[in-house]
Design an enzyme around this catalytic site. Structure first.
Site, PDB file in Angstrom:
ATOM      1  N   SER A  20       0.870  -1.228   0.050  1.00  0.00           N
ATOM      2  CA  SER A  20      -0.006   0.075  -0.038  1.00  0.00           C
ATOM      3  C   SER A  20       0.956   1.412  -0.103  1.00  0.00           C
ATOM      4  O   SER A  20       1.882   1.468   0.755  1.00  0.00           O
ATOM      5  CB  SER A  20      -0.795   0.149   1.321  1.00  0.00           C
ATOM      6  OG  SER A  20      -1.586   1.125   1.329  1.00  0.00           O
ATOM      7  N   LYS A  44      -3.803   2.117  -2.307  1.00  0.00           N
ATOM      8  CA  LYS A  44      -3.103   3.300  -1.418  1.00  0.00           C
ATOM      9  C   LYS A  44      -4.052   3.297  -0.239  1.00  0.00           C
ATOM     10  O   LYS A  44      -5.335   2.985  -0.637  1.00  0.00           O
ATOM     11  CB  LYS A  44      -2.906   4.532  -2.211  1.00  0.00           C
ATOM     12  CG  LYS A  44      -2.507   5.567  -1.420  1.00  0.00           C
ATOM     13  CD  LYS A  44      -2.173   6.844  -2.156  1.00  0.00           C
ATOM     14  CE  LYS A  44      -1.506   8.134  -1.511  1.00  0.00           C
ATOM     15  NZ  LYS A  44      -0.733   7.801  -0.249  1.00  0.00           N
ATOM     16  N   LEU A  72      -0.581   9.896   4.128  1.00  0.00           N
ATOM     17  CA  LEU A  72      -1.946   9.072   3.638  1.00  0.00           C
ATOM     18  C   LEU A  72      -2.703  10.316   2.588  1.00  0.00           C
ATOM     19  O   LEU A  72      -4.036  10.092   2.811  1.00  0.00           O
ATOM     20  CB  LEU A  72      -2.427   8.635   4.513  1.00  0.00           C
ATOM     21  CG  LEU A  72      -1.607   7.406   5.390  1.00  0.00           C
ATOM     22  CD1 LEU A  72      -2.235   7.096   6.745  1.00  0.00           C
ATOM     23  CD2 LEU A  72      -1.646   6.217   4.332  1.00  0.00           C
ATOM     24  N   ASN A  98      -6.563  -0.796   1.378  1.00  0.00           N
ATOM     25  CA  ASN A  98      -6.035  -0.269   2.413  1.00  0.00           C
ATOM     26  C   ASN A  98      -6.772   0.739   3.355  1.00  0.00           C
ATOM     27  O   ASN A  98      -7.287   1.722   2.607  1.00  0.00           O
ATOM     28  CB  ASN A  98      -4.771   0.070   2.427  1.00  0.00           C
ATOM     29  CG  ASN A  98      -3.718   0.413   3.376  1.00  0.00           C
ATOM     30  OD1 ASN A  98      -4.046   1.605   4.001  1.00  0.00           O
ATOM     31  ND2 ASN A  98      -2.829  -0.248   4.364  1.00  0.00           N
ATOM     32  N   ASN A 125      -4.704  -0.282   8.323  1.00  0.00           N
ATOM     33  CA  ASN A 125      -3.563   0.553   8.550  1.00  0.00           C
ATOM     34  C   ASN A 125      -3.598   1.296  10.083  1.00  0.00           C
ATOM     35  O   ASN A 125      -4.135   2.137  10.217  1.00  0.00           O
ATOM     36  CB  ASN A 125      -2.968   1.705   7.726  1.00  0.00           C
ATOM     37  CG  ASN A 125      -1.854   2.424   8.137  1.00  0.00           C
ATOM     38  OD1 ASN A 125      -0.989   2.199   8.857  1.00  0.00           O
ATOM     39  ND2 ASN A 125      -1.380   3.344   7.192  1.00  0.00           N
ATOM     40  N   CYS A 128      -1.740   4.761  11.833  1.00  0.00           N
ATOM     41  CA  CYS A 128      -2.250   6.093  11.896  1.00  0.00           C
ATOM     42  C   CYS A 128      -2.542   6.768  13.416  1.00  0.00           C
ATOM     43  O   CYS A 128      -2.528   5.827  14.220  1.00  0.00           O
ATOM     44  CB  CYS A 128      -3.590   6.129  11.513  1.00  0.00           C
ATOM     45  SG  CYS A 128      -3.811   5.664   9.828  1.00  0.00           S
ATOM     46  N   LYS A 163      -2.381  -4.424   9.564  1.00  0.00           N
ATOM     47  CA  LYS A 163      -1.031  -3.982   9.308  1.00  0.00           C
ATOM     48  C   LYS A 163      -0.295  -3.443  10.469  1.00  0.00           C
ATOM     49  O   LYS A 163      -0.704  -2.378  10.803  1.00  0.00           O
ATOM     50  CB  LYS A 163      -1.154  -2.944   8.080  1.00  0.00           C
ATOM     51  CG  LYS A 163       0.404  -2.670   7.578  1.00  0.00           C
ATOM     52  CD  LYS A 163       0.287  -1.939   6.414  1.00  0.00           C
ATOM     53  CE  LYS A 163       1.801  -1.787   5.632  1.00  0.00           C
ATOM     54  NZ  LYS A 163       1.427  -1.102   4.289  1.00  0.00           N
TER      55      LYS A 163
END
Length: 301
Positions: A20, A44, A72, A98, A125, A128, A163
């Site tokens: 990603s 992405k 991001l 993602n 993800n 963050c 992830k």
């Protein structure tokens, strides 16, 4: 010779995926790479609303890799569903989206929106920052990892891949927390936090000061973390971190990864994913491996 792998009940024709953030959503690389030859395209990161990302400069080259503080940047889930998913549907490859967010509610909004979309899996993800908890990343607190994983599973209709961030003391603690929360699979590692200073200007090179380091320099760290995680949990693992060629990918698989994601290498060689698929096939022929799954976790003393 069978290169297919099963990931959470989803069959991939081979274990090679894109990482990603390094492949867009496939369109920009499709003139270089035959997406039909890849096991999956991982998009992405996408959020519930468009994100502008961090101020520039936000990418820097370093020894053995690169730093990125892109932040991001993404067009938001509505445009993504309208434009990017239909594009990927044209190809015979699995679609993994993602998902990113600043709060549990933001993640949930995206996961719910994707529930009815024709995608195969979601990769969450958790590097963050959790805005409500003072900015610490979700993936750096095992309680937060377990809680957000459980919340994603409540709302998701597709399998969930968590992830994991390597910026922790013990990666296995986070892996066990994700497993306890009901994760279907894990992907690791995300980038390692780094910094670069311009000594002539005596300033930070990145506007964000720090960025995520990726590339071949982090590969040995990633292999070690994949191996440790494979010993600690029973979930399938997608290994990533500095995979530049087929040898690196095979190393990850021997350490315990069911599939691999290729990231930074796409920037230096846009055709690298196809070449890795071919390299894995050649390795299997050379060592007379009938099923790729026989190599998963096959490292021995």
């Amino acid at each position: 010779m069978n290169t297919s792998v099963n990931l959470c009940g989803v069959t991939l024709k081979n274990p090679v995926m894109t990482a990603s953030g390094t492949f867009g959503s496939g369109a920009e690389f499709s003139e270089f790479v035959d997406l039909n030859k890849l096991g999956a395209v991982v998009t992405k990161g996408v959020a519930n609303v468009p994100w502008e990302g961090n101020p520039t400069p936000r990418v820097a080259e370093v020894y053995g890799g690169m730093l990125n503080a892109v932040g991001l940047q993404n067009p938001g889930i509505d445009l993504f569903c309208q434009r990017d998913i239909p594009f990927l549907q044209q190809y015979d490859t699995r679609i993994i989206v993602n998902v990113c967010g600043h709060s549990t509610e933001e993640y949930v909004a995206v996961v719910e929106r994707l529930a009815e979309e024709p995608i195969d899996m979601m990769e969450i993800n958790i590097s963050c920052p959790n805005v409500k908890e003072g900015g610490i990343a979700f993936g750096q607190d095992p309680r937060a990892v377990e809680a957000i994983t459980a919340e994603m599973k409540k709302h998701a209709k597709q399998p969930i891949i968590m992830k994991l961030s390597p910026n922790v003391t013990d990666i296995t603690e986070m892996a066990r927390a994700a497993e306890a929360g009901g994760a279907d699979a894990l992907s690791l590692i995300n980038t390692i936090t780094g910094m670069k200073i311009d000594i002539h200007r005596q300033r930070f090179v990145l506007a964000n000061k720090t960025g995520g380091m990726s590339g071949p320099a982090i590969h040995p760290v990633a292999v070690r973390m994949v191996y440790q995680t494979a010993q600690a949990v029973s979930l399938p693992i997608i290994g990533m971190g500095g995979i530049m060629n087929a040898e690196d990918a095979i190393e990850m698989i021997l350490a315990g990864a069911t599939a691999v994601s290729v990231g930074t290498a796409n920037f230096t060689n846009p055709k690298v994913t196809e070449e890795i698929v071919e390299g894995i096939e050649n390795y299997m022929k050379r060592y007379q491996v009938e099923n790729l799954t026989d190599l998963v976790g096959a490292v021995h003393e």
